[in-house]
Scaffold this motif. Structure first.
Motif, PDB file in Angstrom:
ATOM      1  N   VAL A  31      30.673  18.152  10.819  1.00  0.00           N
ATOM      2  CA  VAL A  31      31.142  16.863  11.284  1.00  0.00           C
ATOM      3  C   VAL A  31      32.202  16.315  10.340  1.00  0.00           C
ATOM      4  O   VAL A  31      32.108  16.471   9.125  1.00  0.00           O
ATOM      5  CB  VAL A  31      29.969  15.870  11.432  1.00  0.00           C
ATOM      6  N   ILE A  32      33.246  15.720  10.907  1.00  0.00           N
ATOM      7  CA  ILE A  32      34.281  15.039  10.120  1.00  0.00           C
ATOM      8  C   ILE A  32      34.037  13.541  10.124  1.00  0.00           C
ATOM      9  O   ILE A  32      34.091  12.884   9.099  1.00  0.00           O
ATOM     10  CB  ILE A  32      35.684  15.334  10.681  1.00  0.00           C
ATOM     11  N   ASP A  33      33.773  13.000  11.304  1.00  0.00           N
ATOM     12  CA  ASP A  33      33.536  11.567  11.459  1.00  0.00           C
ATOM     13  C   ASP A  33      32.269  11.374  12.266  1.00  0.00           C
ATOM     14  O   ASP A  33      32.250  11.638  13.470  1.00  0.00           O
ATOM     15  CB  ASP A  33      34.715  10.895  12.159  1.00  0.00           C
ATOM     16  N   ALA A  34      31.201  10.935  11.608  1.00  0.00           N
ATOM     17  CA  ALA A  34      29.920  10.709  12.266  1.00  0.00           C
ATOM     18  C   ALA A  34      29.611   9.236  12.405  1.00  0.00           C
ATOM     19  O   ALA A  34      28.465   8.857  12.616  1.00  0.00           O
ATOM     20  CB  ALA A  34      28.796  11.403  11.493  1.00  0.00           C
ATOM     21  N   SER A  35      30.631   8.385  12.292  1.00  0.00           N
ATOM     22  CA  SER A  35      30.417   6.950  12.431  1.00  0.00           C
ATOM     23  C   SER A  35      30.199   6.605  13.895  1.00  0.00           C
ATOM     24  O   SER A  35      30.222   7.459  14.777  1.00  0.00           O
ATOM     25  CB  SER A  35      31.623   6.186  11.891  1.00  0.00           C
ATOM     26  N   SER A  36      30.018   5.350  14.164  1.00  0.00           N
ATOM     27  CA  SER A  36      29.832   4.899  15.548  1.00  0.00           C
ATOM     28  C   SER A  36      31.159   4.712  16.271  1.00  0.00           C
ATOM     29  O   SER A  36      31.203   4.217  17.390  1.00  0.00           O
ATOM     30  CB  SER A  36      29.037   3.586  15.570  1.00  0.00           C
ATOM     31  N   THR A  37      32.265   5.086  15.604  1.00  0.00           N
ATOM     32  CA  THR A  37      33.579   5.004  16.239  1.00  0.00           C
ATOM     33  C   THR A  37      33.655   6.008  17.378  1.00  0.00           C
ATOM     34  O   THR A  37      33.297   7.166  17.209  1.00  0.00           O
ATOM     35  CB  THR A  37      34.690   5.315  15.223  1.00  0.00           C
ATOM     36  N   ASN A  38      34.124   5.599  18.543  1.00  0.00           N
ATOM     37  CA  ASN A  38      34.315   6.522  19.650  1.00  0.00           C
ATOM     38  C   ASN A  38      35.642   7.231  19.489  1.00  0.00           C
ATOM     39  O   ASN A  38      36.706   6.614  19.526  1.00  0.00           O
ATOM     40  CB  ASN A  38      34.256   5.771  20.987  1.00  0.00           C
ATOM     41  N   VAL A  39      35.588   8.530  19.309  1.00  0.00           N
ATOM     42  CA  VAL A  39      36.770   9.334  19.049  1.00  0.00           C
ATOM     43  C   VAL A  39      37.578   9.493  20.323  1.00  0.00           C
ATOM     44  O   VAL A  39      37.029   9.727  21.408  1.00  0.00           O
ATOM     45  CB  VAL A  39      36.370  10.712  18.491  1.00  0.00           C
ATOM     46  N   GLY A  40      38.917   9.370  20.190  1.00  0.00           N
ATOM     47  CA  GLY A  40      39.799   9.615  21.323  1.00  0.00           C
ATOM     48  C   GLY A  40      40.274  11.049  21.326  1.00  0.00           C
ATOM     49  O   GLY A  40      39.488  11.976  21.503  1.00  0.00           O
ATOM     50  N   THR A  41      41.572  11.269  21.102  1.00  0.00           N
ATOM     51  CA  THR A  41      42.133  12.614  21.125  1.00  0.00           C
ATOM     52  C   THR A  41      42.583  13.018  19.730  1.00  0.00           C
ATOM     53  O   THR A  41      43.482  12.397  19.164  1.00  0.00           O
ATOM     54  CB  THR A  41      43.334  12.695  22.091  1.00  0.00           C
ATOM     55  N   PRO A  42      42.001  14.071  19.149  1.00  0.00           N
ATOM     56  CA  PRO A  42      42.378  14.488  17.802  1.00  0.00           C
ATOM     57  C   PRO A  42      43.569  15.436  17.819  1.00  0.00           C
ATOM     58  O   PRO A  42      43.927  16.020  18.845  1.00  0.00           O
ATOM     59  CB  PRO A  42      41.118  15.218  17.318  1.00  0.00           C
ATOM     60  N   ASP A  43      44.174  15.602  16.657  1.00  0.00           N
ATOM     61  CA  ASP A  43      45.192  16.615  16.427  1.00  0.00           C
ATOM     62  C   ASP A  43      44.971  17.148  15.019  1.00  0.00           C
ATOM     63  O   ASP A  43      44.340  16.485  14.182  1.00  0.00           O
ATOM     64  CB  ASP A  43      46.593  16.020  16.581  1.00  0.00           C
ATOM     65  N   VAL A  44      45.475  18.351  14.727  1.00  0.00           N
ATOM     66  CA  VAL A  44      45.248  18.962  13.425  1.00  0.00           C
ATOM     67  C   VAL A  44      46.458  19.808  13.054  1.00  0.00           C
ATOM     68  O   VAL A  44      47.148  20.341  13.928  1.00  0.00           O
ATOM     69  CB  VAL A  44      43.949  19.816  13.427  1.00  0.00           C
ATOM     70  N   ALA A  45      46.720  19.908  11.740  1.00  0.00           N
ATOM     71  CA  ALA A  45      47.822  20.716  11.230  1.00  0.00           C
ATOM     72  C   ALA A  45      47.368  21.414   9.961  1.00  0.00           C
ATOM     73  O   ALA A  45      46.415  20.992   9.301  1.00  0.00           O
ATOM     74  CB  ALA A  45      49.052  19.843  10.960  1.00  0.00           C
ATOM     75  N   ILE A  46      48.067  22.500   9.605  1.00  0.00           N
ATOM     76  CA  ILE A  46      47.685  23.312   8.453  1.00  0.00           C
ATOM     77  C   ILE A  46      48.941  23.719   7.704  1.00  0.00           C
ATOM     78  O   ILE A  46      50.009  23.902   8.307  1.00  0.00           O
ATOM     79  CB  ILE A  46      46.878  24.550   8.917  1.00  0.00           C
ATOM     80  N   ASP A  47      48.831  23.846   6.361  1.00  0.00           N
ATOM     81  CA  ASP A  47      49.989  24.251   5.574  1.00  0.00           C
ATOM     82  C   ASP A  47      49.877  25.718   5.162  1.00  0.00           C
ATOM     83  O   ASP A  47      48.948  26.429   5.562  1.00  0.00           O
ATOM     84  CB  ASP A  47      50.196  23.322   4.375  1.00  0.00           C
ATOM     85  N   GLY A  48      50.839  26.177   4.343  1.00  0.00           N
ATOM     86  CA  GLY A  48      50.872  27.584   3.984  1.00  0.00           C
ATOM     87  C   GLY A  48      49.724  28.030   3.116  1.00  0.00           C
ATOM     88  O   GLY A  48      49.415  29.230   3.049  1.00  0.00           O
ATOM     89  N   ALA A  49      49.062  27.098   2.418  1.00  0.00           N
ATOM     90  CA  ALA A  49      47.930  27.431   1.564  1.00  0.00           C
ATOM     91  C   ALA A  49      46.595  27.311   2.295  1.00  0.00           C
ATOM     92  O   ALA A  49      45.544  27.556   1.696  1.00  0.00           O
ATOM     93  CB  ALA A  49      47.924  26.540   0.330  1.00  0.00           C
ATOM     94  N   GLY A  50      46.608  26.909   3.562  1.00  0.00           N
ATOM     95  CA  GLY A  50      45.369  26.760   4.320  1.00  0.00           C
ATOM     96  C   GLY A  50      44.755  25.386   4.245  1.00  0.00           C
ATOM     97  O   GLY A  50      43.653  25.172   4.756  1.00  0.00           O
ATOM     98  N   ASN A  51      45.444  24.419   3.609  1.00  0.00           N
ATOM     99  CA  ASN A  51      44.954  23.045   3.588  1.00  0.00           C
ATOM    100  C   ASN A  51      45.247  22.388   4.934  1.00  0.00           C
ATOM    101  O   ASN A  51      46.281  22.643   5.548  1.00  0.00           O
ATOM    102  CB  ASN A  51      45.627  22.253   2.478  1.00  0.00           C
ATOM    103  N   ALA A  52      44.350  21.532   5.389  1.00  0.00           N
ATOM    104  CA  ALA A  52      44.459  20.962   6.737  1.00  0.00           C
ATOM    105  C   ALA A  52      44.401  19.447   6.700  1.00  0.00           C
ATOM    106  O   ALA A  52      43.800  18.846   5.803  1.00  0.00           O
ATOM    107  CB  ALA A  52      43.341  21.488   7.634  1.00  0.00           C
ATOM    108  N   ILE A  53      45.060  18.828   7.672  1.00  0.00           N
ATOM    109  CA  ILE A  53      44.948  17.395   7.931  1.00  0.00           C
ATOM    110  C   ILE A  53      44.625  17.233   9.411  1.00  0.00           C
ATOM    111  O   ILE A  53      45.245  17.878  10.268  1.00  0.00           O
ATOM    112  CB  ILE A  53      46.252  16.640   7.630  1.00  0.00           C
ATOM    113  N   THR A  54      43.669  16.383   9.713  1.00  0.00           N
ATOM    114  CA  THR A  54      43.406  16.029  11.098  1.00  0.00           C
ATOM    115  C   THR A  54      43.601  14.528  11.282  1.00  0.00           C
ATOM    116  O   THR A  54      43.307  13.737  10.381  1.00  0.00           O
ATOM    117  CB  THR A  54      41.988  16.435  11.542  1.00  0.00           C
TER     118      THR A  54
END
Length: 549
Positions: A506-529
């Motif tokens: 789980v990334i976000d287990a709060s009571s927030t209702n998630v809409g539409t996610p997106d994700v990206a990755i760099d050359g070292a394998g680090n990610a941002i969502t």
């Protein structure tokens, strides 16, 4: 190599209607509202509606600078994340009674840290005390604590280059005509929120791309009678974000559902669907493209397909400027997925059908490798069996398209995504219904072809709206919305070439209702969502980061 994620689309096409009518899509709850909390105070200037655009793009947008900044934690340490409360709260410490029957207390539960066993009581003359045992700790998440990056931001989309610089575009919830953007760097975190454009109608979903030099591009449509617009970011310019410019055919037509890609030189290609107003006020969909180059700026729009109502194009381009475009189009009796390609500086090849004949294909996605080979995926239905299913076709540079292949587990599947690494290995992701909607994946290598479909989400919950990012070394990160009772959470899984898919977390287990996610990755394998989430009537855009394990 530049990274533009081929994301799940909120299509507004008639093709969706024809297929969704037979699909019981499972979705988490979402809300929207009117309360404005902490929105950027700078309002973008409205687009000049008098700017002409006959084969050119002279209508421009004045943009104002914004001082809005949001501090976001940097990537977690590559050595792992420590959990708070390292030791368990309680150690056993009972003392023996006269007959030696006392035992030690029970060790408390630690939150992912070290566990201390209870200390045995000092027994009496006959029996020793029994030591307590430490409790089981919780596994720490590899993702950083979610933070709000944009108040009142909806529909965020992200792209990141190999150096870890990312660009995010979004729409302001209460100023539906406003399109904003923000940059992220590994050293400084998130920068200022910059207004890019303002419309008198709802700004559509942005599409973003960035190359390794930090040159970024952003395109979007307005859900009104406005042509398509794009803006570019030059990190070397005094005012990095340039004016938003018309790229569509003319002011008498409307471009929508755009996609874009960028190569190492900054050359940017936008593709879109065009409603062309013809004699008798009849409109037919056409597929067009336009190209920006550092030397000449935007060129004249070029038609790719002007027959059979093309829909929902997707483009991918490598660093040398080789590009592949796929789309669906509706004939008299079917819906067909087609593709075309172009090398840098050349025109588009004749469109080719890439799916199996006699079936209905929709929502194609595509990704290209450094050698110019590409993988396309889509969902396809013959309306007779249990479909739709996920299909794929590989484009080989110098040879063309191969044969379409079924790649899912044989049940109802939809919303496919695909990415490729620098070796040409492809990762596909989709939603499948073996009871609940769940997230599945498959891998393709040039030597061995497609593997066995694999469930990568938890089994007991409804999962949908996935996003996928694939890095140059073969790492892949998947995120998705997971409905838990009456609200939704954000979950993820990571693929490592030496280990395969891990366990969902789980990334976000709060009571927030998630809409539409997106994700990206760099050359070292680090990610941002990034994702939007509703807290009551207020929507915000959130972000979380994760280092490669």
């Amino acid at each position: 190599m530049q990274r533009e994620r081929e994301g799940r689309r909120r299509d507004r096409s008639v093709l969706w209607g024809s297929l969704l009518a037979v699909l019981p899509l499972a979705c988490g709850q979402t809300e929207s509202g009117s309360e404005q909390v902490g929105a950027p105070s700078t309002t973008a200037a409205a687009i000049d509606s008098t700017g002409s655009n006959t084969g050119g793009n002279t209508g421009t947008i004045d943009t104002a600078s914004s001082s809005t900044t949001t501090s976001v934690p940097s990537f977690p340490s590559t050595s792992g994340v420590s959990s708070v409360g390292g030791s368990n709260a309680t150690s056993g410490s009972g003392s023996g009674d006269a007959v030696g029957t006392s035992s030690g207390g029970t060790g408390g539960n630690g939150s992912g840290g070290a566990h201390t066993s209870g200390t045995g009581g000092s027994g009496g003359a006959h029996t020793s005390g029994t030591g307590g045992s430490g409790g089981a700790g919780e596994e720490p998440s590899s993702w950083s604590t979610p933070v709000v990056v944009v108040a009142n931001g909806i529909n965020p989309r992200i792209a990141m280059n190999d150096a870890g610089t990312a660009v995010v575009g979004w729409t302001q919830q209460l100023d539906y005509g406003e399109l904003w953007a923000m940059l992220y760097t590994r050293d400084s975190g998130w920068g200022a929120a910059d207004p890019i454009a303002s419309y008198d109608s709802l700004a559509g979903l942005p599409r973003v791309a960035i190359n390794d030099a930090g040159f970024a591009a952003l395109t979007w449509d307005a859900l009104g009678a406005r042509p398509l617009v794009a803006s570019l970011h030059d990190p070397a310019a005094p005012d990095p974000w340039g004016p938003a410019e018309f790229v569509a055919v003319s002011e008498d037509s409307r471009g929508y559902n755009p996609d874009l890609a960028i190569d190492a030189s900054g050359r940017t290609v936008v593709v879109w669907m065009e409603d062309v107003i013809e004699t008798g006020d009849e409109a037919d969909n056409e597929l067009w493209s336009n190209t920006w180059t550092p030397d000449a700026g935007w060129g004249n729009p070029v038609p790719i397909r002007q027959a059979l109502n093309p829909e929902n194009p997707a483009i991918s381009m490598n660093d040398t400027g080789n590009a592949v475009v796929v789309w669906a189009e509706s004939g008299a009796s079917d819906i067909t997925v087609r593709g075309t390609h172009a090398e840098a500086g050349t025109g588009w090849a004749e469109p080719t059908s890439i799916q199996t004949a006699g079936q209905f294909g929709v929502n194609p996605q595509v990704a290209i490798d450094p050698e110019g080979n590409a993988m396309a995926v889509w969902w396809q239905n013959d309306f007779q069996d249990r479909g739709p299913n996920i299909w794929a076709n590989r484009f080989s540079a110098g040879t063309g398209w191969g044969e379409a292949e079924l790649i899912d587990a044989g049940r109802r599947s939809y919303f496919p995504l695909v990415g490729v690494d620098d070796a040409g290995n492809a990762t596909a992701l989709w939603v499948e219904e073996p009871g609940y909607s769940q997230i599945w994946a498959n891998r393709h290598t040039p030597d061995s072809g497609w593997g066995t479909p694999e469930l990568i989400s938890t089994e007991d919950f409804i999962c949908d709206v996935p996003a996928l990012a694939v890095g140059p070394a073969g790492d892949a990160v998947a995120v998705w919305r997971q409905t838990i009772g009456t609200y939704s959470q954000l979950w993820s899984n990571r693929y490592l070439p030496v280990a395969g898919w891990g366990d969902p977390e789980v990334i976000d287990a709060s009571s927030t209702n998630v809409g539409t996610p997106d994700v990206a990755i760099d050359g070292a394998g680090n990610a941002i969502t990034v994702w939007d989430g509703a807290e009551g009537d207020v929507w915000r855009s959130w972000a979380s980061t994760a280092s490669r394990p």
